[in-house]
Scaffold this active site. Structure first.
Site, PDB file in Angstrom:
ATOM      1  N   GLY A  15      17.831   2.680  34.813  1.00 33.53           N
ATOM      2  CA  GLY A  15      17.676   3.611  33.466  1.00 33.53           C
ATOM      3  C   GLY A  15      17.849   3.089  32.373  1.00 33.53           C
ATOM      4  O   GLY A  15      17.221   3.149  31.502  1.00 33.53           O
ATOM      5  N   GLY A 259      30.089   9.193  49.780  1.00 30.94           N
ATOM      6  CA  GLY A 259      29.690   9.750  48.587  1.00 30.94           C
ATOM      7  C   GLY A 259      29.932   8.698  47.206  1.00 30.94           C
ATOM      8  O   GLY A 259      30.748   7.837  47.733  1.00 30.94           O
ATOM      9  N   ASP A 300      22.590   8.303  37.141  1.00 27.68           N
ATOM     10  CA  ASP A 300      23.453   8.827  38.275  1.00 27.68           C
ATOM     11  C   ASP A 300      25.100   9.168  37.553  1.00 27.68           C
ATOM     12  O   ASP A 300      25.486  10.065  38.287  1.00 27.68           O
ATOM     13  CB  ASP A 300      23.750   7.592  39.420  1.00 27.68           C
ATOM     14  CG  ASP A 300      22.529   7.247  40.191  1.00 27.68           C
ATOM     15  OD1 ASP A 300      21.377   7.706  39.842  1.00 27.68           O
ATOM     16  OD2 ASP A 300      22.710   6.508  41.020  1.00 27.68           O
ATOM     17  N   THR A 308      16.869   6.242  41.625  1.00 27.77           N
ATOM     18  CA  THR A 308      16.142   5.103  40.610  1.00 27.77           C
ATOM     19  C   THR A 308      15.159   5.734  39.891  1.00 27.77           C
ATOM     20  O   THR A 308      15.040   5.629  38.547  1.00 27.77           O
ATOM     21  CB  THR A 308      15.866   4.007  41.208  1.00 27.77           C
ATOM     22  OG1 THR A 308      17.146   3.563  41.942  1.00 27.77           O
ATOM     23  CG2 THR A 308      15.332   3.177  40.311  1.00 27.77           C
ATOM     24  N   HIS A 433      -8.760   9.173  61.183  1.00 29.91           N
ATOM     25  CA  HIS A 433      -8.119   9.301  62.586  1.00 29.91           C
ATOM     26  C   HIS A 433      -8.445   7.823  63.289  1.00 29.91           C
ATOM     27  O   HIS A 433      -9.248   7.196  62.743  1.00 29.91           O
ATOM     28  CB  HIS A 433      -9.146  10.300  63.473  1.00 29.91           C
ATOM     29  CG  HIS A 433      -8.721  10.435  64.938  1.00 29.91           C
ATOM     30  ND1 HIS A 433      -7.591  11.314  65.253  1.00 29.91           N
ATOM     31  CD2 HIS A 433      -9.415  10.027  66.136  1.00 29.91           C
ATOM     32  CE1 HIS A 433      -7.450  11.088  66.600  1.00 29.91           C
ATOM     33  NE2 HIS A 433      -8.536  10.391  67.057  1.00 29.91           N
TER      34      HIS A 433
END
Length: 443
Positions: A15, A259, A300, A308, A433
């Site tokens: 970010g 966590g 985050d 992400t 298929h």
């Protein structure tokens, strides 16, 4: 020395780097500080190494499959050190790419941690930074419960760089990080046990998916300890020890995957006046603005959706809003998500329980089958598909898929959910298929 910018980004993860590059390309004088390696958790200690190790772990099953297709294979010994070495080389390559991208975008890079002096000033190494806008994008770090007094337990950060592969491992936690590492270690031949407080893994995900995936993991040899969590872990005679009732269990390694928490320890956030939530994540409004109007946050560290692509998209929205009077809100709905377990699980939209709470009319279509690839083997792997629709038009509001290449399949089908397509439109689409994904359009 005081250096001044129009935008200064704190954190060089996905970010932060995208925000810095995009801002600079729009004529905004931009700097960025990263005290570790550019690329953040995703590149260095998360998505990328995790996926590489997932590939490595899958080969053990591929070898077993080859026999049923007529191949006589000689299994060579797996070289853990070679995998770690090659991973490090790839991470360095990617980190260099991030550096080159920032340089080409004329972003000033500061290779040090940033700390607030006040809400208008940062200290980065020997430099002091003042900026019209600050963007916090420092991400998260693994939660440490302090269960072992004798030795710090391993987190996902350290798991990629173990000096040697253990014979057995205990993984504490049942979230997606725990389940992904359980699949990795199990696939590499490690006797793997997962320990969770409650009854099921992936407790925030679809219940039926959780139960199906658990059964598939058990078939691969992963063990589960449920409704229990150790109050402490002892380290004695080079072994980790936990007590379950009157029984003692011993492990070569223990991975704590319980966590992640906001990575703000070095940030001096208290000096900035930025308000935090109860879990220490940064509180923002709909436009990524914190309690200080010149300080923003994405990724985050704001504890919205910790993925992400979300952080990257937030970064783009944030920069676009800097130059606009009419600002745009970020849409957190229908974000495709994957768990790179073995087998893979991916979904987009609502779980069945969420759908039934939100909509008065819900219909569910399901299919379970053995994929063709496994039809001639004794490996008991199955595909599970769940399609959730609502209303008379049967608008698609959720697709869940467990099986090989689940993430690749859901990435394509997420277009249907995001664009509010209906089951009738899926039915009009011919399947390819034989594939497993064709079942989604023939349910």
């Amino acid at each position: 020395m005081i250096k001044k910018f129009e935008l200064f980004v704190i954190g060089g993860g996905s970010g932060g780097v995208r925000a810095a590059r995009y801002a600079s390309s729009n004529g905004i004088k931009t700097g960025i500080a990263e005290g570790w390696s550019l690329g953040g958790t995703c590149v260095n200690r998360g998505c990328i190494p995790k996926k590489l190790y997932t590939y490595a772990s899958n080969y053990s099953e591929e070898v077993k499959l080859m026999d049923s297709f007529g191949w006589q294979t000689k299994i060579e010994k797996f070289d853990w050190k070679k995998l770690v070495k090659n991973k490090k080389r790839e991470i360095l390559r990617l980190s260099k790419i991030y550096t080159d991208l920032l340089n080409k975008s004329n972003v000033s890079i500061f290779s040090d941690f940033a700390e607030f002096i006040d809400d208008k000033t940062l200290k980065v190494g020997k430099d002091y930074i003042q900026s019209k806008h600050f963007l916090i994008a420092v991400g998260t770090r693994p939660r440490d419960l302090g269960l072992c007094k004798e030795k710090k337990l391993m987190s996902s950060d350290e798991a990629f760089d173990l000096k040697k592969l253990p014979k057995n491992i205990l993984i504490l936690g049942g979230g997606y990080i725990a389940i992904e590492f359980a699949s990795i270690f199990n696939g590499l031949g490690v006797d793997t046990t997962v320990c969770i407080r409650g009854k099921r893994i992936l407790k925030d995900f679809d219940l039926e998916v959780s139960e199906f995936l658990t059964d598939q993991l058990k078939l691969r040899g992963i063990k589960f300890i449920t409704n229990y969590f150790p109050e402490k872990v002892s380290f004695l005679k080079k072994k980790y020890q936990i007590s379950i009732g009157k029984k003692e269990k011993f492990f070569d390694e223990v991975l704590e995957a319980t966590g992640r928490v906001a990575n703000i320890e070095r940030l001096g956030i208290g000096k900035s006046g930025v308000k935090l939530d109860k879990n220490k994540s940064i509180i923002i409004n709909d436009y990524f603005e914190t309690s200080k109007t010149n300080i923003f946050a994405i990724g985050d560290v704001v504890d919205k959706t910790q993925l992400t692509p979300v952080a990257i998209s937030e970064a783009m929205t944030f920069v676009e809003n800097l130059k606009k009077t009419k600002k745009k809100k970020f849409n957190y709905n229908n974000i495709p998500t994957a768990v790179f377990s073995s087998p893979n699980y991916a979904f987009v939209g609502f779980s069945e329980n969420e759908a039934r709470k939100k909509f008065s009319s819900v219909k569910v279509f399901k299919s379970t089958f053995t994929p063709l690839k496994y039809s001639m083997t004794k490996i008991k792997t199955k595909v599970f598909i769940k399609l959730i629709v609502t209303g008379a038009r049967q608008r698609i509001i959720g697709i869940h898929y467990i099986g090989e290449n689940a993430a690749e399949i859901i990435q394509g089908f997420s277009v249907a959910v995001v664009n509010k397509l209906t089951k009738k439109q899926l039915n009009k689409t011919l399947g390819i298929h034989p594939t497993s994904a064709e079942e989604i359009v023939t349910l």
